[in-house]
Design an enzyme around this catalytic site. Structure first.
Site, short mmCIF file in Angstrom:
data_model
loop_
_atom_site.label_atom_id
_atom_site.label_comp_id
_atom_site.label_asym_id
_atom_site.label_seq_id
_atom_site.Cartn_x
_atom_site.Cartn_y
_atom_site.Cartn_z
N THR A 39 0.82 -1.21 0.00
CA THR A 39 0.00 0.00 0.00
C THR A 39 0.86 1.27 0.00
O THR A 39 1.71 1.44 0.86
CB THR A 39 -0.89 0.03 1.26
OG1 THR A 39 -1.41 -1.28 1.46
CG2 THR A 39 -2.01 1.02 1.09
N GLN A 40 0.61 2.14 -0.97
CA GLN A 40 1.33 3.41 -1.01
C GLN A 40 0.44 4.58 -0.61
O GLN A 40 0.93 5.67 -0.38
CB GLN A 40 1.86 3.66 -2.42
CG GLN A 40 2.55 2.48 -3.05
CD GLN A 40 4.05 2.53 -2.85
OE1 GLN A 40 4.62 3.59 -2.73
NE2 GLN A 40 4.68 1.38 -2.82
#
Lengths: 271, 286, 256
Positions: A39-40
């Site tokens: 997840t960014q």
């Protein structure tokens, strides 16, 4: 030419042998898979959570909005989760990560209630302090795996000696505690107002429940005025020795937008 | 028992020439030496009861619980080797927990009984393990109301696509008994342990089969369970025992869908009636 | 003792439904020197007789502090107890690290019980040859648990295990009603007296052969050995002569 060392000026291959690129990604002649990424950024998000300690317990609140970017996507999302009669967790940040954490806490509660020889009157063994310790370990583990749960949370309730407890934990594994706390935008907009009511621990021991609730409601209103990802319907919980009083469909009262007249620099105004 | 010592009873997972697995039969003997355990499936819930034999005066009273909670709405009581019972419960909890993480809902009692039956059966297959020395009674209440999906956001549409079906009723009280062989049946009234014969005889006198008319209520079930344990204890009267009882009702009932101890007042009342009923019997005999 | 066909391993039931290997492991507990434990409303105490292998050797470790709030006393194979106590330390630490709370005594007891049970149901293992008394104070007050090689655990008000422990148990049963209201000192005296009951006629409790572990509400588990228990012994057995007043070291010869 790129930044990979194969292309750099090197001694002659026929004298020194070819460069060994095995550690490089496959796209550059190596054997490694591409770097794994997690997840960014969060997707569907909740905004601020506010809480304040008073003499017998803690008041905590968050609005019922889940935004998809700037779109107000879901308007009936309950972001305060009661763990037991001693602890409530308020979630800001990614909503699906909140759902995951809620399931995690639900399983934890099932385990905690296997009971065994616990006398019924002994009350829950998991205090808000214990729950915060656990949650912060979960968050720190995930950030150390470079796979964070994209949330900022407040844990509100009572500690093992039934004193008011309030602490913060977030996606970095950071934790801190204070007589009043706010996540997200609230940390900038609401916290200064709450600090007027409880500048220190001693002040929180003097604060009444009514004052605490009033302060939180006022802050929710200010947040709705200035936070574009907020809504006027919210949840509020009071945790004290009697248990948890959670209301999930409260509406802001006595709004006054008169201040908007004073704002300059937006919209079609020219002066 | 015939054909003992013919060599076919020395290892688990071995058939004798007449098709028996002796180690499983011997495990059943361990069950028959344990205190009596019963379960009653009533109209609006399930009662579990255990005759807990007091082996030492030094034991702490009313501690050392023998009926365990699995998930929130299921109870397990077993007769036989106590540590094997704990192993069984520990596995049942793991099953319930993994069901939850897969389906985001509590495990139905029937599915738990099925999975535990398979687990127990696996311990009859290999010479490297021994069968469980217990017979376990699994009782629970599957929610009749719609269960929220864990962690769901929002309430969803009331009708239409993705909406809810109105007025559907499912779930209810369930009771299963799992034997050392892995065999299990569903029951209206189940009994195992030393006093199972007497207990079964008493259970058969109750109105438990819904096909034969109105069945007994949960509260009546509690009183009958206490009485039956007292009756089953008659044969080993010289030994002291403690009665342990738990129950599970619907969400609308007294336990709010959870597996819990029977409250002290009700349990005391049930024990008082049980003792009175026994005294009555004695007088009639004299 | 006679061998039978069903006592080779712990995965074979006898026709009566018994598991002989487990029963034999229980015998190993009876070989160990006696340990007792008692709880009151406020305190939990463990007391143990230590043996020494020979005159010049050190004495056994019988009481092991695990966490600040509890400890165990062992009877039987000390090396098995070390495995279990290391496990208990790990579990106790993990409770403090994960939840910031001391582990419940009922919890830790059932965890070692589950480990012990595994050893009685799988081939290639043997049951633990040690009995433990686990005593201390947790969030739910003072507790005493007994652990057996079979994996059976029981919460007790008072308990004695090990060689000749029946005599200690008889003392405990006779005084059962007094324990709950006992003060810290009274509880210690009861523990030492019951320990003394299990001693051979010509033996005495001394600062060398006695161990004592105490914890209470608001009081961490503390192990008393050597000179630290002299006062407890004196007040418990007032009329008994203690060690020679002067030049005591090494002069006293054991009569065995």
């Amino acid at each position: 030419m790129n930044h990979f060392p194969v292309g750099w000026g090197r001694p002659r291959d026929d004298v020194y042998g070819a460069y060994n690129p095995s550690y490089l990604p496959q796209s550059h002649g190596g054997t490694q898979a591409n770097p794994i990424t997690h997840t960014q950024s969060p997707i569907v998000t909740g905004t601020s959570v506010l809480a304040i300690k008073y003499k017998d317990g803690v008041v905590i609140a968050a609005d019922n909005l889940a935004s998809y970017g700037s779109l107000a996507r879901f308007t009936d999302v309950k972001r305060l989760k009661q763990f037991n009669r001693k602890a409530v967790v308020g979630f800001g940040g990614d909503v699906s990560d909140m759902q995951y954490l809620d399931r995690l806490l639900n399983s934890l509660d099932v385990e905690e209630n296997y009971g065994g020889d616990a006398p019924a009157e002994s009350g829950p063994h998991m205090s808000a302090k214990n729950l915060h310790a656990y949650l912060s370990k979960v968050m720190y583990k995930r950030r150390s795996d470079f796979n964070p749960l994209w949330n900022a949370m407040l844990v509100a309730g009572l500690d093992e000696s039934d004193k008011p407890f309030l602490a913060y934990a977030d996606l970095l594994g950071t934790t801190y505690s204070s007589p009043s706390l706010a996540t997200g935008f609230g940390a900038h907009l609401a916290q200064p107002i709450m600090r007027r009511a409880v500048p220190n621990e001693a002040a929180s021991r003097e604060l009444s429940k009514e004052q605490a609730v009033e302060c939180i409601k006022e802050c929710m209103k200010v947040l709705f005025y200035r936070d574009a990802r907020s809504m006027p319907v919210y949840s509020i919980a009071v945790i004290d020795g009697k248990g948890v009083d959670l209301k999930e469909d409260e509406k802001l009262e006595n709004q006054s937008w008169a201040f908007a007249e004073q704002i300059r620099g937006y919209g079609t105004q020219t002066v | 028992m015939t054909s003992i010592g013919t060599g076919y009873d020395l290892s688990n997972s071995v058939f004798s020439p007449d098709g028996r697995n002796f180690q499983v039969e011997y495990a059943t003997k361990a069950v028959e030496n344990g205190g009596t355990a019963i379960g009653i499936r009533c109209k609006d819930g399930v009662v579990l009861a255990m005759e807990k034999l007091v082996t030492s005066r030094l034991m702490k009273k009313d501690a050392n619980k023998r009926i365990a909670t699995v998930d929130r709405n299921i109870g397990v009581v077993s007769a036989g080797l106590v540590p094997d019972g704990r192993h069984f419960v520990s596995r049942a909890r793991d099953e319930a927990s993994s069901w939850r993480s897969t389906y985001k809902a509590p495990i139905p009692v029937a599915s738990l009984a099925n999975r535990m039956g398979s687990y127990v059966q696996a311990f009859t297959l290999y010479s490297s393990v021994r069968p469980f020395g217990i017979t376990a009674i699994v009782g629970g209440f599957d929610a009749e109301t719609e269960v929220d999906v864990d962690g769901a956001v929002g309430s969803g549409p009331k009708v239409g696509s993705g909406g809810k079906t109105q007025g559907v009723k499912e779930g209810g009280p369930y009771l299963y008994m799992i034997e050392p062989s892995g065999l299990y049946w569903g029951y209206y009234g189940a009994a195992t342990g030393k006093g199972r014969q007497a207990a079964k005889a008493e259970l058969e006198k109750l109105n438990l089969d819904p096909k034969k008319g109105d069945t007994i209520s949960l509260e009546e079930g509690v009183k009958e369970a206490a009485r039956i344990i007292y009756v089953a204890h008659e044969d080993s009267k010289d030994k002291e025992f403690e009665l342990e009882m738990t129950w599970i009702s619907a969400v609308s009932g007294p336990t709010k869908g959870r597996h819990e101890d029977v409250p002290k007042e009700l349990k005391d009342e049930a024990e008082r009636l049980a003792k009175k009923a026994l005294e009555g019997d004695d007088e009639m005999e004299e | 003792m006679f061998r039978n066909n069903y006592d080779n391993d712990s995965v074979t039931f006898s026709p009566q439904g018994r598991i002989f290997q487990v029963e034999y492991a229980q015998e190993a507990v009876k070989q160990g020197s006696v340990v007792v434990g008692i709880v009151s409303k406020t305190h939990a105490v463990l007391a143990a007789i230590k043996r020494n292998a020979e005159e010049l050797s050190s004495y056994q470790k019988k009481v092991i502090p695990i966490d600040t709030h509890y400890g165990v006393a062992l009877a039987g194979l000390a090396s098995d107890a070390r495995v279990l106590s290391n496990f208990m330390r790990q579990q106790s630490l993990s409770s403090r690290l994960t939840y910031d709370r001391p582990i419940l005594l009922s919890d830790i007891t059932s965890r070692i019980a589950d480990r012990a049970q595994t050893n009685t149901q799988q081939y290639g293992r043997r049951p633990y040859g040690v009995g433990l008394l686990i005593a201390g104070v947790d969030a739910r007050g003072p507790h005493l648990f007994e652990f057996q090689p079979s994996g059976v655990t029981q919460e007790m008000v008072a308990c004695g295990i090990g060689a000749r422990s029946q005599m200690a148990r008889t003392y405990l049963e006779r005084n059962l009603d007094e324990f709950e209201g006992s003060s810290r000192e009274e509880l210690i005296r009861h523990a030492l007296r019951s320990l003394k009951e299990s001693l051979a006629q010509d033996k005495e409790l001394t600062v060398d052969n006695t161990s004592l572990g105490i914890s209470g509400i608001g009081e961490d588990f503390k192990l008393y050995e050597g000179q630290d228990i002299a006062e407890f012994l004196e007040t418990t057995f007032e009329n008994k002569e203690q060690e020679p007043a002067a030049g005591g070291e090494g002069m006293e010869v054991d009569d065995s």
